[in-house]
Design a protein around this motif. Structure first.
Motif, short mmCIF file in Angstrom:
data_model
loop_
_atom_site.label_atom_id
_atom_site.label_comp_id
_atom_site.label_asym_id
_atom_site.label_seq_id
_atom_site.Cartn_x
_atom_site.Cartn_y
_atom_site.Cartn_z
N ALA A 161 0.94 -1.10 0.05
CA ALA A 161 0.05 -0.02 0.24
C ALA A 161 0.83 1.37 -0.06
CB ALA A 161 -0.84 0.03 1.10
N SER A 162 2.06 1.08 0.81
CA SER A 162 2.70 2.40 0.70
C SER A 162 3.37 2.69 -0.38
CB SER A 162 3.82 2.36 1.96
OG SER A 162 4.61 1.27 1.91
N ILE A 163 3.93 1.73 -0.98
CA ILE A 163 4.64 1.61 -2.39
C ILE A 163 3.72 2.12 -3.34
CG2 ILE A 163 5.78 0.25 -4.20
CD1 ILE A 163 7.06 -1.36 -2.12
N SER A 164 2.49 1.85 -3.56
CA SER A 164 1.60 2.38 -4.42
C SER A 164 1.16 3.77 -4.30
CB SER A 164 0.12 1.60 -4.38
OG SER A 164 0.26 0.32 -4.82
N GLU A 165 1.11 4.17 -2.88
CA GLU A 165 0.97 5.62 -2.66
C GLU A 165 2.23 6.33 -3.12
OE1 GLU A 165 -1.00 9.17 -1.20
OE2 GLU A 165 -1.88 7.18 -1.60
N ALA A 166 3.25 5.99 -2.72
CA ALA A 166 4.43 6.56 -3.36
C ALA A 166 4.69 6.76 -4.72
CB ALA A 166 5.77 5.98 -2.59
N ALA A 167 4.21 5.89 -5.32
CA ALA A 167 4.23 5.68 -7.04
C ALA A 167 3.28 6.75 -7.23
CB ALA A 167 3.83 4.47 -7.47
N ARG A 168 1.87 6.92 -6.75
CA ARG A 168 0.97 7.81 -7.03
C ARG A 168 1.42 9.15 -6.91
NH1 ARG A 168 -2.38 4.01 -5.11
NH2 ARG A 168 -2.59 4.84 -2.97
N ASN A 169 2.07 9.59 -5.71
CA ASN A 169 2.59 10.90 -5.67
C ASN A 169 3.78 11.29 -6.47
OD1 ASN A 169 1.05 11.67 -3.39
ND2 ASN A 169 2.13 10.39 -1.86
N LEU A 170 4.58 10.16 -7.02
CA LEU A 170 5.65 10.37 -7.55
C LEU A 170 4.93 10.62 -9.26
CD1 LEU A 170 7.49 9.33 -5.70
CD2 LEU A 170 8.65 8.17 -7.62
N SER A 171 3.86 10.14 -9.70
CA SER A 171 3.27 10.55 -10.83
C SER A 171 2.71 11.83 -10.96
CB SER A 171 2.23 9.53 -10.97
OG SER A 171 2.80 8.10 -11.35
N ARG A 172 2.15 12.33 -9.82
CA ARG A 172 1.58 13.81 -9.59
C ARG A 172 2.61 14.66 -10.00
NH1 ARG A 172 -0.99 12.27 -4.40
NH2 ARG A 172 -2.61 10.94 -5.28
N MET A 173 3.71 14.39 -9.33
CA MET A 173 5.03 15.20 -9.21
C MET A 173 5.41 15.30 -10.69
SD MET A 173 8.60 15.12 -7.28
CE MET A 173 9.50 16.89 -7.07
N GLU A 174 5.52 14.41 -11.35
CA GLU A 174 5.82 14.25 -12.86
C GLU A 174 5.01 15.02 -13.56
OE1 GLU A 174 5.96 13.20 -16.95
OE2 GLU A 174 4.34 12.27 -15.59
N ALA A 175 3.61 15.05 -13.21
CA ALA A 175 2.83 16.03 -13.95
C ALA A 175 2.90 17.62 -13.72
CB ALA A 175 1.43 15.36 -13.85
N THR A 176 3.22 17.80 -12.35
CA THR A 176 3.27 19.21 -12.09
C THR A 176 4.53 19.83 -11.78
OG1 THR A 176 3.06 18.46 -9.71
CG2 THR A 176 1.00 18.67 -10.83
N SER A 177 5.49 19.08 -11.34
CA SER A 177 6.74 19.92 -10.95
C SER A 177 7.73 20.04 -12.26
CB SER A 177 7.70 18.94 -10.06
OG SER A 177 8.74 19.83 -9.51
N SER A 178 8.52 21.14 -12.34
CA SER A 178 9.44 21.57 -13.20
C SER A 178 10.73 21.79 -12.45
CB SER A 178 8.96 22.65 -14.09
OG SER A 178 8.47 23.63 -13.38
N ASP A 179 10.83 21.36 -11.24
CA ASP A 179 11.99 21.83 -10.30
C ASP A 179 13.04 20.80 -10.56
OD1 ASP A 179 14.10 22.63 -8.65
OD2 ASP A 179 12.65 22.51 -6.67
#
Length: 187
Positions: free
Chosen positions: A76-94
């Motif tokens: 569950a924690s790995i899936s949550e981390a993957a979802r947060n990484l995907s969100r970062m990929e879509a939003t961050s440019s830092d």
């Protein structure tokens, strides 16, 4: 109130399957509420690392009855981390923040492999999800670096490195392109 604080304190050392573990999770969720959107990927990677450490303790002490809940928590924690990484990929440019998260994800992937060496089976789907999100972030990081370098005045040597990076990207060798950039940054 003292009993409640005492339970929160004692629960911090509990492992999945223990009586106080749900209290530990409630405390972690309440702390997560205060984590900013930008820091969620890092926080979720840290939580996944913590879950892997708990799983390693359980396997190391041969607590078979706690093994299934611990594996579920890790997945569950790995899936949550993957979802947060995907969100970062879509939003961050830092690029600095992305690099830090990519490094954290790679470290987590290494820890997962270590736990697997102990004979623990962790779902392939979760691992693939994490690796996919991490790879996408790495691609974004390399493209951000190339874009930034393309806007700068570069020396002849730096121009050559940029061209080599572009070639590696064409060949989809993003890790090598990133390593080339980082090695030449240190010199």
């Amino acid at each position: 109130v003292l009993i409640l604080f005492g339970l929160f304190g004692f629960s911090q050392n509990s492992l999945p399957g223990d009586i106080l573990y749900p209290i530990k999770k409630i405390a972690e969720r309440s702390q997560a509420v205060f984590v900013s959107e930008n820091n969620k990927p890092q926080a979720s990677l840290e939580l996944a690392n913590k879950r892997l450490e708990e799983l390693a303790k359980i396997t190391g002490t041969n607590q078979v009855k706690n093994l299934a809940p611990a594996i579920n928590e890790v997945q569950a924690s790995i899936s949550e981390a993957a979802r947060n990484l995907s969100r970062m990929e879509a939003t961050s440019s830092d690029p600095v923040a992305i690099k830090k998260i990519v490094d954290g994800a790679k470290k987590l992937e290494g820890k997962i492999q270590e736990v697997r060496l102990l004979g623990v089976v962790i779902g392939e789907e979760e691992l693939n999800e994490l690796q996919g999100a991490s790879d996408k972030l790495e691609v974004k990081l390399v493209n951000l670096i190339i874009s930034d370098l393309g806007k700068r005045t570069l020396s002849e040597g730096q121009e050559e490195i940029l061209n080599q990076m572009k070639e590696l990207v064409k060949e989809e060798k993003y890790q090598e392109a990133l390593e080339l950039f980082l090695i030449n940054q240190e010199e």
